[in-house]
Design a protein around this motif. Structure first.
Motif, PDB file in Angstrom:
ATOM      1  N   VAL A 124     121.227 121.841   4.569  1.00 31.52           N
ATOM      2  CA  VAL A 124     120.059 121.511   5.403  1.00 31.52           C
ATOM      3  C   VAL A 124     119.196 120.429   4.775  1.00 31.52           C
ATOM      4  O   VAL A 124     118.352 119.824   5.460  1.00 31.52           O
ATOM      5  CB  VAL A 124     119.208 122.778   5.665  1.00 31.52           C
ATOM      6  N   ASP A 125     119.377 120.161   3.473  1.00 31.01           N
ATOM      7  CA  ASP A 125     118.576 119.148   2.797  1.00 31.01           C
ATOM      8  C   ASP A 125     119.188 117.755   2.891  1.00 31.01           C
ATOM      9  O   ASP A 125     118.616 116.785   2.379  1.00 31.01           O
ATOM     10  CB  ASP A 125     118.389 119.523   1.323  1.00 31.01           C
ATOM     11  N   LEU A 126     120.349 117.648   3.527  1.00 36.22           N
ATOM     12  CA  LEU A 126     120.990 116.351   3.695  1.00 36.22           C
ATOM     13  C   LEU A 126     120.510 115.662   4.974  1.00 36.22           C
ATOM     14  O   LEU A 126     120.168 116.324   5.948  1.00 36.22           O
ATOM     15  CB  LEU A 126     122.518 116.504   3.761  1.00 36.22           C
ATOM     16  N   ILE A 127     120.508 114.348   4.942  1.00 36.72           N
ATOM     17  CA  ILE A 127     120.287 113.547   6.149  1.00 36.72           C
ATOM     18  C   ILE A 127     121.664 113.270   6.750  1.00 36.72           C
ATOM     19  O   ILE A 127     122.538 112.688   6.095  1.00 36.72           O
ATOM     20  CB  ILE A 127     119.559 112.238   5.814  1.00 36.72           C
ATOM     21  N   GLY A 128     121.863 113.690   7.975  1.00 36.33           N
ATOM     22  CA  GLY A 128     123.187 113.596   8.579  1.00 36.33           C
ATOM     23  C   GLY A 128     123.530 112.231   9.139  1.00 36.33           C
ATOM     24  O   GLY A 128     124.711 111.904   9.301  1.00 36.33           O
ATOM     25  N   ASP A 129     122.540 111.405   9.442  1.00 34.44           N
ATOM     26  CA  ASP A 129     122.781 110.102  10.050  1.00 34.44           C
ATOM     27  C   ASP A 129     123.152 109.090   8.968  1.00 34.44           C
ATOM     28  O   ASP A 129     122.282 108.511   8.314  1.00 34.44           O
ATOM     29  CB  ASP A 129     121.532 109.640  10.800  1.00 34.44           C
ATOM     30  N   LEU A 130     124.440 108.837   8.793  1.00 33.73           N
ATOM     31  CA  LEU A 130     124.891 107.940   7.726  1.00 33.73           C
ATOM     32  C   LEU A 130     124.605 106.475   8.024  1.00 33.73           C
ATOM     33  O   LEU A 130     124.525 105.655   7.102  1.00 33.73           O
ATOM     34  CB  LEU A 130     126.384 108.163   7.466  1.00 33.73           C
ATOM     35  N   ASP A 131     124.424 106.129   9.286  1.00 31.75           N
ATOM     36  CA  ASP A 131     124.039 104.750   9.591  1.00 31.75           C
ATOM     37  C   ASP A 131     122.714 104.392   8.930  1.00 31.75           C
ATOM     38  O   ASP A 131     122.502 103.251   8.497  1.00 31.75           O
ATOM     39  CB  ASP A 131     123.925 104.553  11.104  1.00 31.75           C
ATOM     40  N   SER A 132     121.826 105.385   8.842  1.00 33.12           N
ATOM     41  CA  SER A 132     120.533 105.117   8.209  1.00 33.12           C
ATOM     42  C   SER A 132     120.695 104.884   6.710  1.00 33.12           C
ATOM     43  O   SER A 132     119.870 104.204   6.089  1.00 33.12           O
ATOM     44  CB  SER A 132     119.567 106.287   8.457  1.00 33.12           C
ATOM     45  N   LEU A 133     121.758 105.431   6.099  1.00 34.60           N
ATOM     46  CA  LEU A 133     122.008 105.187   4.673  1.00 34.60           C
ATOM     47  C   LEU A 133     122.351 103.729   4.435  1.00 34.60           C
ATOM     48  O   LEU A 133     121.806 103.091   3.510  1.00 34.60           O
ATOM     49  CB  LEU A 133     123.146 106.081   4.172  1.00 34.60           C
ATOM     50  N   TRP A 134     123.242 103.164   5.271  1.00 35.17           N
ATOM     51  CA  TRP A 134     123.630 101.775   5.051  1.00 35.17           C
ATOM     52  C   TRP A 134     122.446 100.836   5.316  1.00 35.17           C
ATOM     53  O   TRP A 134     122.295  99.828   4.612  1.00 35.17           O
ATOM     54  CB  TRP A 134     124.799 101.417   5.967  1.00 35.17           C
ATOM     55  N   THR A 135     121.615 101.195   6.269  1.00 35.46           N
ATOM     56  CA  THR A 135     120.411 100.399   6.524  1.00 35.46           C
ATOM     57  C   THR A 135     119.466 100.468   5.332  1.00 35.46           C
ATOM     58  O   THR A 135     118.889  99.449   4.901  1.00 35.46           O
ATOM     59  CB  THR A 135     119.691 100.906   7.788  1.00 35.46           C
ATOM     60  N   THR A 136     119.308 101.685   4.795  1.00 37.35           N
ATOM     61  CA  THR A 136     118.426 101.866   3.637  1.00 37.35           C
ATOM     62  C   THR A 136     118.942 101.071   2.438  1.00 37.35           C
ATOM     63  O   THR A 136     118.151 100.456   1.707  1.00 37.35           O
ATOM     64  CB  THR A 136     118.328 103.363   3.273  1.00 37.35           C
ATOM     65  N   CYS A 137     120.257 101.067   2.225  1.00 38.30           N
ATOM     66  CA  CYS A 137     120.833 100.299   1.114  1.00 38.30           C
ATOM     67  C   CYS A 137     120.483  98.815   1.252  1.00 38.30           C
ATOM     68  O   CYS A 137     120.141  98.148   0.261  1.00 38.30           O
ATOM     69  CB  CYS A 137     122.350 100.484   1.069  1.00 38.30           C
ATOM     70  N   HIS A 138     120.566  98.294   2.465  1.00 36.33           N
ATOM     71  CA  HIS A 138     120.218  96.892   2.695  1.00 36.33           C
ATOM     72  C   HIS A 138     118.745  96.628   2.392  1.00 36.33           C
ATOM     73  O   HIS A 138     118.390  95.618   1.762  1.00 36.33           O
ATOM     74  CB  HIS A 138     120.534  96.522   4.151  1.00 36.33           C
ATOM     75  N   LEU A 139     117.876  97.548   2.807  1.00 37.37           N
ATOM     76  CA  LEU A 139     116.437  97.370   2.577  1.00 37.37           C
ATOM     77  C   LEU A 139     116.086  97.464   1.100  1.00 37.37           C
ATOM     78  O   LEU A 139     115.258  96.703   0.595  1.00 37.37           O
ATOM     79  CB  LEU A 139     115.662  98.424   3.370  1.00 37.37           C
ATOM     80  N   VAL A 140     116.735  98.406   0.401  1.00 42.53           N
ATOM     81  CA  VAL A 140     116.478  98.563  -1.038  1.00 42.53           C
ATOM     82  C   VAL A 140     116.969  97.333  -1.789  1.00 42.53           C
ATOM     83  O   VAL A 140     116.283  96.807  -2.688  1.00 42.53           O
ATOM     84  CB  VAL A 140     117.155  99.836  -1.573  1.00 42.53           C
ATOM     85  N   ALA A 141     118.171  96.860  -1.431  1.00 39.99           N
ATOM     86  CA  ALA A 141     118.739  95.708  -2.130  1.00 39.99           C
ATOM     87  C   ALA A 141     117.876  94.461  -1.965  1.00 39.99           C
ATOM     88  O   ALA A 141     117.791  93.622  -2.868  1.00 39.99           O
ATOM     89  CB  ALA A 141     120.158  95.433  -1.620  1.00 39.99           C
ATOM     90  N   ASN A 142     117.205  94.344  -0.821  1.00 38.52           N
ATOM     91  CA  ASN A 142     116.351  93.185  -0.563  1.00 38.52           C
ATOM     92  C   ASN A 142     114.890  93.438  -0.925  1.00 38.52           C
ATOM     93  O   ASN A 142     114.004  92.652  -0.550  1.00 38.52           O
ATOM     94  CB  ASN A 142     116.458  92.771   0.907  1.00 38.52           C
ATOM     95  N   GLU A 143     114.655  94.550  -1.622  1.00 40.07           N
ATOM     96  CA  GLU A 143     113.327  94.914  -2.136  1.00 40.07           C
ATOM     97  C   GLU A 143     112.297  95.036  -1.027  1.00 40.07           C
ATOM     98  O   GLU A 143     111.101  94.793  -1.233  1.00 40.07           O
ATOM     99  CB  GLU A 143     112.864  93.900  -3.187  1.00 40.07           C
TER     100      GLU A 143
END
Length: 466
Positions: free
Chosen positions: A158-177
């Protein structure tokens, strides 16, 4: 369609935000190890992320310097750089979605920790991988439970975020600071000295407990080894630490401490721990003796030493010096001048028995090899005598350690040249009970050699240089 395939189709409809990757798992077998699971998952997931999602993916484990293949046999999981952000993927054959485990290394070691963690269900029946959510490093630390016995963090589904598309979006945002990485407490690098690392790695290599190496050392020590590219390489590609015998004759405290740290101690520190002491070490008898020759009084000592000189072969005879009266000096003179190796080491046995605290004992060391076979413990003793021509006489001997006075049968002692050629070998017998087995030889200042002690499938190798 099997019931497992039906279940997979059913789950894919309930969780469309999850990722399902078709992959051929038929070659894994019924009980695949974590190295096989990691390998098949890396290949399939990298292909999916790059080809289907057009993501920039780089495989690291957890950095380019570390030993991927070796670590995969011990620790479950792998790390990919997704758009420059570290994502740890944790494969599991458990088909339950109630939760998953992340081994402590991926969270609490500075080079291993990831920004995000993704559980991967491996469905052998349906031939697919199921990526069913993710959690950040910060959330993992805050919400999971660390089981210190198995050294794994337990995360509830229950502590996981199930929407993996949001993970790839987050990776892009983190990488671009654009947004900061969601990291919890960043572990500091664990520091140990090179000498301590060598000692710990040697302990790991010699362990015969059957436990995973993850559980042999305290986590802080284990982490210090595998979190260091240098120490991990030493562990993954073991090379015998070379013992420099000529250094034994330098009475330097650091050299003595180095020998002790690597397991080489004085004979008395091994055998004096037991009330029972073999007769060939001066025990079990009222007075010290060597092979039945009593050395309990000054008269007996003088007689034994002179008889030793008298027993020499005429062609190799060393004359008894007229100007030396001390039996200790007579023994040292004979040891350094005779060309009869058997006589040389018989004189050394006399010296060790008569004067156990003599300086020459510093040049005789023994190591508990850690071999426990059917109740037997073995120790390797190495002794060295500098000769007048600049060479060294070397004795290698395998003893039983503990209360047993005899070696078990089929213990082998081998001498190898540096290039790997076997020079000579000896094996304990089954028809006669051996107190020890031994090899002796002479070596020059440039020589290097390896000593191997083995019994059945257990083998220990020690490397030496003069």
């Amino acid at each position: 369609m099997s019931i497992f395939q039906q279940q997979t189709q059913f789950l894919s409809k309930i969780y469309p935000e999850h990722i399902w990757i078709d992959v051929d798992l038929s070659n894994l077998g019924e009980s695949p190890d974590c190295m096989k699971l990691n390998r098949v998952c890396i290949s399939a997931i990298v292909k999916y992320l790059t080809e289907s999602l057009d993501l920039d993916v780089e495989s690291i484990f957890p950095s380019a310097e570390l030993e991927r293949a070796f670590v995969s046999t011990i620790v479950n999981g792998f790390v990919l750089l997704v758009s420059g952000v570290k994502v740890a993927f944790i494969p599991s054959l458990d088909l339950d979605l109630a939760g998953f485990e992340v081994q402590q290394e991926w969270v609490d070691l500075s080079r291993w920790m990831a920004d995000y963690y993704v559980p991967v269900r491996i469905d052998l029946e349906s031939n697919c991988l199921h990526l069913w959510g993710f959690i950040s490093h910060q959330s993992l630390q805050q919400r999971s439970h660390l089981d210190r016995h198995v050294r794994s963090y337990e995360i509830e589904g229950v502590d996981l975020i199930g929407d993996l598309d949001s993970l790839w979006t987050t990776c892009h945002l983190v990488a671009n600071e654009i947004v900061p990485p969601e990291r919890g407490k960043i572990p500091s690098e664990i520091q140990i000295s090179p000498l301590e690392a060598i000692t710990l790695i040697d302990r790991l290599h010699q362990d015969r407990s059957g436990f995973s190496p993850r559980h042999i050392l305290p986590f802080e020590k284990w982490g210090a080894i595998i979190d260091s590219p240098e120490y991990l390489t030493m562990y993954a590609h073991p090379k015998p630490g070379i013992i420099q015998i000529s250094n034994w004759f330098q009475q330097v405290t650091d050299l003595a401490n180095d020998l002790v740290d690597r397991g080489w101690v004085k004979m008395s520190e091994v055998f004096d721990k037991s009330q029972l002491k073999p007769s060939y070490l001066g025990g079990y008898m009222a007075a010290p003796a060597v092979k039945g020759i009593s050395l309990g009084s000054d008269l007996e000592i003088h007689r034994a030493v002179r008889n030793l000189y008298s027993s020499q072969n005429t062609a190799k005879k060393v004359d008894l010096p007229a100007d030396i009266d001390s039996p200790l000096l007579l023994l040292i003179y004979l040891m350094q001048h005779t060309t009869d190796e058997y006589l040389r080491w018989q004189a050394a046995e006399y010296l060790w028995t008569i004067s156990p605290e003599n300086d020459l004992n510093w040049h005789r060391r023994i190591k508990d090899l850690g071999l426990v076979i059917q109740g037997h413990k073995l120790g390797l003793m190495v002794a060295a005598i500098p000769l007048i021509d600049g060479t060294y006489a070397i004795l290698n001997r395998v003893y039983p350690i503990g209360t047993e006075p005899y070696l078990p049968p089929n213990v082998r002692l081998n001498l190898f040249a540096e290039d790997g050629d076997c020079i000579c070998e000896v094996e304990s017998r089954s028809t006669v009970m051996d107190n020890y087995i031994q090899l002796y030889f002479t070596a020059s200042s440039s020589d290097r050699f390896n000593i191997q002690v083995s019994m059945n499938e257990d083998t220990i190798v020690e490397a030496f240089a003069i």
